[in-house]
Design an enzyme around this catalytic site. Structure first.
Site, PDB file in Angstrom:
ATOM      1  N   HIS A  88     -12.701   4.543   1.826  1.00  0.00           N
ATOM      2  CA  HIS A  88     -13.276   5.239   2.976  1.00  0.00           C
ATOM      3  C   HIS A  88     -12.207   5.846   3.870  1.00  0.00           C
ATOM      4  CE1 HIS A  88     -16.486   5.088   6.437  1.00  0.00           C
ATOM      5  NE2 HIS A  88     -16.188   6.303   6.064  1.00  0.00           N
ATOM      6  N   GLU A  96     -36.155  21.792   2.674  1.00  0.00           N
ATOM      7  CA  GLU A  96     -35.639  21.524   1.322  1.00  0.00           C
ATOM      8  C   GLU A  96     -34.770  20.273   1.251  1.00  0.00           C
ATOM      9  OE1 GLU A  96     -36.824  25.823   1.400  1.00  0.00           O
ATOM     10  OE2 GLU A  96     -35.727  24.480   2.752  1.00  0.00           O
ATOM     11  N   HIS A 107     -36.583  27.417  -2.997  1.00  0.00           N
ATOM     12  CA  HIS A 107     -36.783  28.842  -2.760  1.00  0.00           C
ATOM     13  C   HIS A 107     -35.447  29.588  -2.765  1.00  0.00           C
ATOM     14  CE1 HIS A 107     -38.307  32.579  -1.408  1.00  0.00           C
ATOM     15  NE2 HIS A 107     -37.989  32.449  -0.134  1.00  0.00           N
ATOM     16  N   GLY A 139     -41.801  29.330  -1.804  1.00  0.00           N
ATOM     17  CA  GLY A 139     -41.500  30.643  -1.256  1.00  0.00           C
ATOM     18  C   GLY A 139     -42.065  31.707  -2.170  1.00  0.00           C
ATOM     19  N   SER A 140     -41.871  32.949  -1.803  1.00  0.00           N
ATOM     20  CA  SER A 140     -42.499  34.033  -2.554  1.00  0.00           C
ATOM     21  C   SER A 140     -41.994  34.117  -3.990  1.00  0.00           C
ATOM     22  CB  SER A 140     -42.267  35.360  -1.833  1.00  0.00           C
ATOM     23  OG  SER A 140     -40.880  35.607  -1.664  1.00  0.00           O
ATOM     24  N   GLU A 157     -41.289  31.815  -5.912  1.00  0.00           N
ATOM     25  CA  GLU A 157     -41.751  30.670  -6.707  1.00  0.00           C
ATOM     26  C   GLU A 157     -43.257  30.718  -6.973  1.00  0.00           C
ATOM     27  OE1 GLU A 157     -38.225  30.520  -5.292  1.00  0.00           O
ATOM     28  OE2 GLU A 157     -39.716  30.005  -3.771  1.00  0.00           O
ATOM     29  N   GLY A 169     -22.533   9.107   2.054  1.00  0.00           N
ATOM     30  CA  GLY A 169     -22.083   9.103   3.437  1.00  0.00           C
ATOM     31  C   GLY A 169     -22.790  10.095   4.327  1.00  0.00           C
TER      32      GLY A 169
END
Length: 517
Positions: free
Chosen positions: A277, A47, A70, A25-26, A28, A394
């Site tokens: 679980h 992402e 980003h 992104g800008s 980065e 999970g």
């Protein structure tokens, strides 16, 4: 003086980074300016895909993986995969862009408010350096924390205008991060095993993280113990065709206690005791069952119900146990009888049996097909170190992109990625990355037209009908073609071998959709 960018790439090389997993992104872009040729940029179109690819790569290489996200929006998109990485102990160093420092007091577009709080609690450490000059030291610390057992992801937020600032290059120490178990604790476990008449080992993902596959086998064979895989384990821990392999423990307390009641001593290695679980009521543990645990994770020891707990490196601990325990005569009868071969039909069991018969030597299996898990346990045994991965948390969406990262780390091994039709849609963009990376992955989608595993689990809560579980009308052949991956569909059982052999023998990504009856 070096810039922050210069220092950062020197730090990345020091810690063995050869790839940057990202979706730019800008905020980065300055990080990526003049990116060196010896660090590849691995692009994901979402992402969640980026983080899961890095997760698989870090686990398969047992090295830290570098991720770039980003700002707040990109970090948010990756949080589901970050949770999975945290639960799986994947050593990820995640950097995220931040707006220019001069704009932060004005609530700017793309500003990340309280950036370090956003990924918590699913990172080991998070930082946003107060000065540009402090960014390199923060990165060094991030790598150290990510790789210190128990390993896991860390997060560093870096302002867009920091990268071109001058800084002092920090010292780069080389740390030995193995913590040896207490010899007295090892002696206590040895004494427990030596006096036991019916011992069992319960092995978890700590075996894979420490590279202790052979040590686990050696301890089993010297003590004659049955070997169970801990509930909801996400990695391979023991060869499932071994005579002493007993099976997979359930994540339900009443069933687990019934299973372990046959033993008088149980040693849990590299796992909690235990992961549940669903809730159970009024379960009474056998009075004559003694427990012990060896793990690198202090949180695992916190789950121990009395007995012996030893903290330290799993491989080192198993090596010490093997050296000290007495040899026990191994029973001649196998701990687990093999299941009967399934009939030729479009069932998960038949599909797993055919994959087992046709897979190339050393193939790696990634599984995210919950409905087929029992069939996989019965008909697709994992027999090699580094040979299995599944989500430890999970959440769905891990398997497809993780397979791409694992294939990058292990280019000499065929990767077989088993997916349900529902789970494959969470991160289907990963097919593009598979094609872009020429990942040697056979994606196998078991299409039953819905979230069948959830329907099965709903019966535990007394629900016969559940909304939102039908997934119909998906065209996986067209989906694969749109991302650049060749694909075939299987409808009849007599078509299955041909499609699987085509996929398994091709170098590069392919997809086989199996329409289950």
């Amino acid at each position: 003086m070096p810039t922050v960018r210069d220092a950062a790439y020197a730090i990345f090389r020091h810690f063995g980074v050869d790839a940057l997993f990202g979706n730019p992104g800008s905020t980065e872009l300055p990080m990526l300016q003049a990116m060196p040729d010896d660090i590849a940029y691995v692009l994901g179109l979402n992402e969640a895909v980026v983080v899961a690819m890095a997760d698989g790569y870090a686990q398969a290489t047992r090295r830290p993986a570098l991720v770039n996200l980003h700002s707040a929006a990109g970090t948010g998109n990756g949080l589901g995969s970050l949770f999975t990485a945290y639960r799986g102990g994947a050593p990820l160093v995640i950097t995220a862009g931040q707006q220019a420092r001069s704009l932060l007091p004005q609530d700017p577009f793309l500003g990340a408010e309280r950036a370090t709080e956003f990924p918590r609690p699913y990172v080991k450490w998070a930082a946003e350096p107060l000065r540009a000059q402090d960014v390199p030291a923060a990165l060094v610390r991030a790598f150290h924390i990510a790789m210190t057992p128990p390993t896991g992801p860390v997060f560093v937020s870096i302002a867009v205008d920091d990268w071109d600032r001058e800084c002092v290059m920090p010292a780069l120490p080389r740390l030995s991060l193995t913590t040896l178990p207490d010899p007295a604790g090892i002696s206590d476990i040895v004494a427990l095993l030596d006096r036991a008449k019916r011992p069992a080992l319960v092995l978890g993902s700590g075996i894979a993280r420490s590279g202790a596959w052979n040590e686990g086998i050696a301890l089993c064979e010297k003590t004659g113990a049955d070997v169970w895989i801990a509930p909801l384990t996400g990695r391979e821990v023991f060869p499932e065709h071994h005579d002493r392999f007993a099976g997979f423990l359930p994540g339900y307390e009443e069933r687990l206690v019934q299973t372990l009641a046959a033993y008088d001593a149980v040693v849990v290695v590299g796992a909690p005791a235990f992961t549940w679980h669903a809730e159970s009521q009024g379960v009474e543990w056998p009075a004559d069952l003694s427990l012990a645990m060896l793990s690198e994770d202090p949180q695992h020891l916190a789950t121990l119900r009395g007995g012996i707990g030893v903290l330290g490196d799993v491989r080192a601990g198993l090596t010490a146990l093997v050296a000290q325990v007495s040899v026990r005569e191994t029973p001649t009868s196998p701990a687990r009888l093999p299941p009967s071969p399934p009939a030729p039909a479009m069932t998960p069991a038949y599909a797993m049996a055919r994959i087992a018969a046709l897979r190339p030597h050393g193939a790696i299996v990634i599984e995210e097909a919950p409905t087929a898990r029992e069939a996989m346990h019965d008909h697709l045994p994992i027999t090699d170190a580094g040979g299995f991965y599944t989500t430890p948390a999970g959440g769905l969406g891990y398997g497809l992109p993780a397979a791409v990262g694992i294939a990058r780390a292990q280019p000499d091994r065929k990767v077989i990625c088993l997916l349900g039709d529902g789970s494959s849609m969470y991160t289907s963009q990963g097919l593009w990355s598979a094609a872009d990376q020429h990942a040697n992955v056979s994606f196998v989608i078991l299409n039953n037209g819905g979230y069948a595993a959830l329907n099965n689990f709903a019966r535990r809560f007394g629900l016969d009908q559940l909304p939102g579980t039908a997934v119909e009308g998906l065209d996986f052949i067209a989906l694969a073609a749109a991302h650049g991956v060749p694909a075939r569909r299987v409808v009849q059982a007599d078509e299955l071998d041909s499609a699987l052999l085509w996929s398994l023998q091709v170098q590069g990504p392919t997809l086989v959709e199996i329409r289950l009856a």
